[in-house]
Enzyme design. Structure first.
Site, PDB file in Angstrom:
ATOM      1  CG  HIS A 129      -0.595 -18.392 -22.975  1.00 14.98           C
ATOM      2  ND1 HIS A 129      -1.041 -17.091 -22.916  1.00 14.98           N
ATOM      3  CD2 HIS A 129       0.710 -18.357 -23.358  1.00 14.98           C
ATOM      4  CE1 HIS A 129      -0.036 -16.291 -23.257  1.00 14.98           C
ATOM      5  NE2 HIS A 129       1.027 -17.024 -23.534  1.00 14.98           N
TER       6      HIS A 129
ATOM      7  CG  HIS B  43      -7.634 -16.662 -21.921  1.00 14.87           C
ATOM      8  ND1 HIS B  43      -6.729 -15.777 -22.445  1.00 14.87           N
ATOM      9  CD2 HIS B  43      -7.468 -16.616 -20.579  1.00 14.87           C
ATOM     10  CE1 HIS B  43      -6.043 -15.218 -21.463  1.00 14.87           C
ATOM     11  NE2 HIS B  43      -6.462 -15.705 -20.313  1.00 14.87           N
TER      12      HIS B  43
ATOM     13  CG  HIS C 146      -4.710 -18.072 -15.791  1.00 16.11           C
ATOM     14  ND1 HIS C 146      -3.539 -17.716 -16.384  1.00 16.11           N
ATOM     15  CD2 HIS C 146      -5.693 -17.527 -16.553  1.00 16.11           C
ATOM     16  CE1 HIS C 146      -3.792 -16.988 -17.459  1.00 16.11           C
ATOM     17  NE2 HIS C 146      -5.093 -16.845 -17.577  1.00 16.11           N
TER      18      HIS C 146
ATOM     19  CD  GLU D   8      -0.211 -17.106 -19.717  1.00 15.90           C
ATOM     20  OE1 GLU D   8      -1.357 -17.505 -20.042  1.00 15.90           O
ATOM     21  OE2 GLU D   8       0.254 -16.025 -20.088  1.00 15.90           O
TER      22      GLU D   8
ATOM     23  CG  ASP E  44      -4.837 -18.600 -21.848  1.00 20.37           C
ATOM     24  OD1 ASP E  44      -5.477 -19.446 -21.193  1.00 20.37           O
ATOM     25  OD2 ASP E  44      -4.072 -17.772 -21.319  1.00 20.37           O
TER      26      ASP E  44
ATOM     27  CG  HIS F 148       2.278 -11.828 -22.264  1.00 22.81           C
ATOM     28  ND1 HIS F 148       1.563 -10.663 -22.386  1.00 22.81           N
ATOM     29  CD2 HIS F 148       1.357 -12.809 -22.082  1.00 22.81           C
ATOM     30  CE1 HIS F 148       0.261 -10.936 -22.276  1.00 22.81           C
ATOM     31  NE2 HIS F 148       0.106 -12.237 -22.102  1.00 22.81           N
TER      32      HIS F 148
ATOM     33  CE1 TYR G 164      -1.529  -6.821 -15.720  1.00 19.25           C
ATOM     34  CE2 TYR G 164       0.134  -8.528 -15.974  1.00 19.25           C
ATOM     35  CZ  TYR G 164      -0.516  -7.591 -15.188  1.00 19.25           C
ATOM     36  OH  TYR G 164      -0.146  -7.436 -13.885  1.00 19.25           O
TER      37      TYR G 164
ATOM     38  CG  HIS H 131      -3.897  -9.811 -23.317  1.00 18.05           C
ATOM     39  ND1 HIS H 131      -4.161  -9.674 -21.976  1.00 18.05           N
ATOM     40  CD2 HIS H 131      -3.219 -10.982 -23.449  1.00 18.05           C
ATOM     41  CE1 HIS H 131      -3.645 -10.711 -21.323  1.00 18.05           C
ATOM     42  NE2 HIS H 131      -3.060 -11.510 -22.190  1.00 18.05           N
TER      43      HIS H 131
ATOM     44  NE  ARG I 230      -0.096  -3.340 -12.022  1.00 17.85           N
ATOM     45  CZ  ARG I 230      -1.307  -3.457 -12.546  1.00 17.85           C
ATOM     46  NH1 ARG I 230      -1.782  -2.540 -13.365  1.00 17.85           N
ATOM     47  NH2 ARG I 230      -2.077  -4.459 -12.240  1.00 17.85           N
TER      48      ARG I 230
ATOM     49  CD  GLU J 169      -3.137 -14.690 -24.011  1.00 19.01           C
ATOM     50  OE1 GLU J 169      -2.178 -13.903 -23.936  1.00 19.01           O
ATOM     51  OE2 GLU J 169      -3.548 -15.372 -23.056  1.00 19.01           O
TER      52      GLU J 169
ATOM     53  CG  ASP K 268      -8.432 -14.155 -18.083  1.00 19.16           C
ATOM     54  OD1 ASP K 268      -7.718 -15.124 -17.719  1.00 19.16           O
ATOM     55  OD2 ASP K 268      -7.978 -13.161 -18.665  1.00 19.16           O
TER      56      ASP K 268
HETATM   57 ZN    ZN Z   1      -5.646 -15.130 -18.605  1.00 19.36          ZN
HETATM   58 FE    FE Z   2      -2.572 -16.361 -21.436  1.00 24.31          FE
HETATM   59 FE    FE Z   3      -1.910 -13.228 -21.779  1.00 18.26          FE
END
Ligand code: ZN
Ligand code: FE
Ligand code: FE
Length: 277
Positions: A211, A179, A226, A256, A176, A67, A70, A107, A37, A142, A224
């Site tokens: 990913h 994605h 997963h 993920e 990914d 990573h 996000y 991202h 966050r 990504e 998106d």
């Molecule tokens: Zn994702």
């Molecule tokens: Fe990913």
């Molecule tokens: Fe990601």
């Protein structure tokens, strides 16, 4: 050699992640460089970083794929949001040097109505500000599902960003599977066509990590979400075939999927079993 792992919590430090990865049968992993966050990052303990590096060396780990939070938006329309992304990524570049030579994935962000061109320009500017000649980390863009005003849903977006980056050897791509499939690249029915398109537009030599996720939604849904491997619209066979593609040999594969430790452990065992790499 298949390098496979999953996204680990960094709350107990670096060496603890290495040990947990080993217990799960992994030989790479991902982690957030700080609270996802956002916010201030914990200070790094150099001894802890060194302990992880020796675990990795003793156990022939592949490259790690850190990573960025996000929640960062490098192409926001708000100056303070962009400034925050820049500060975080700048700090993360310094922090990553405790684990030299690994990957840092982010991202590209959402242009929130400013338009694709403006978004790409802002991301490129930010990368040109934070990348340095001396860093040993490769920063990965990504591939995204193309949700809302996301940049990175098309290979062309990523190619244009890379084109504008001055230090091109410091930049790469993380693909990914959820994605790209959500983003209308059919890696289930025609994986070679997708990889050929990637090669033509970006260049396969830029692809540094995967990913590995199934998707809760059908092809081209741009959602998106997963799913566990084998329980979504891609399926185990297609995912295993894709990550075993000779063109993707040696790339770190990061799960993920919505799992706990046992779930990841069994997904790793399952993929190692079905992938003849
Ligand atoms: Zn994702
Ligand atoms: Fe990913
Ligand atoms: Fe990601």
């Amino acid at each position: 050699m298949l390098y496979i792992g999953y996204h680990l919590s960094s709350s107990k430090g670096f060496a603890a992640m290495g040990k947990e990865a080993l217990k799960a049968g992994a030989n790479t992993f991902a982690f957030f460089t700080r609270n996802p966050r956002g916010g201030k990052a914990k200070a790094i303990d150099p001894d802890d970083a060194a302990a992880l590096l020796s675990i990795m060396e003793e156990n022939n780990f592949g490259k790690l794929v850190a990573h960025a939070p996000y929640t960062l938006n490098p192409c926001s329309d708000k100056e303070n949001v962009r400034a925050f992304a820049r500060i975080c990524m700048e700090e993360d570049m310094e922090r990553m040097e405790y684990l030299p030579g690994n990957y840092y994935n982010f991202h590209p962000g959402s242009h929130v109505g400013q338009g694709r061109e403006k978004g790409i320009q802002l991301i490129t500017e930010l990368l040109n500000d934070i990348l340095t000649q001396d860093q040993t980390t490769t920063v990965l863009l990504e591939t995204m599902a193309g949700k809302g005003s996301e940049i990175g849903g098309r290979f062309e977006d990523i190619a244009e960003i890379i084109d504008g980056v001055k230090l091109k050897d410091k930049i790469g791509v993380c693909m990914d599977t959820c994605h790209v499939y959500d983003g209308e690249y059919d890696i289930v029915r025609d994986p070679d066509a997708v990889l050929n398109e990637f090669d033509r537009i970006i260049g396969l030599e830029k692809l540094k990590a995967l990913h590995v996720n199934d998707s809760k939604n059908p092809f081209g849904s741009h959602k998106d979400r997963h799913e566990k491997i084998g329980e979504g619209s891609l399926g185990l066979d297609a995912i295993a075939r894709f990550i075993s593609n000779p063109k993707l040999k040696g790339l770190p594969c990061i799960l993920e999927t919505p799992n706990d430790f046992e779930g990841y452990k069994s997904e790793i065992a399952m993929l190692l079993h079905v992938c003849e790499v």
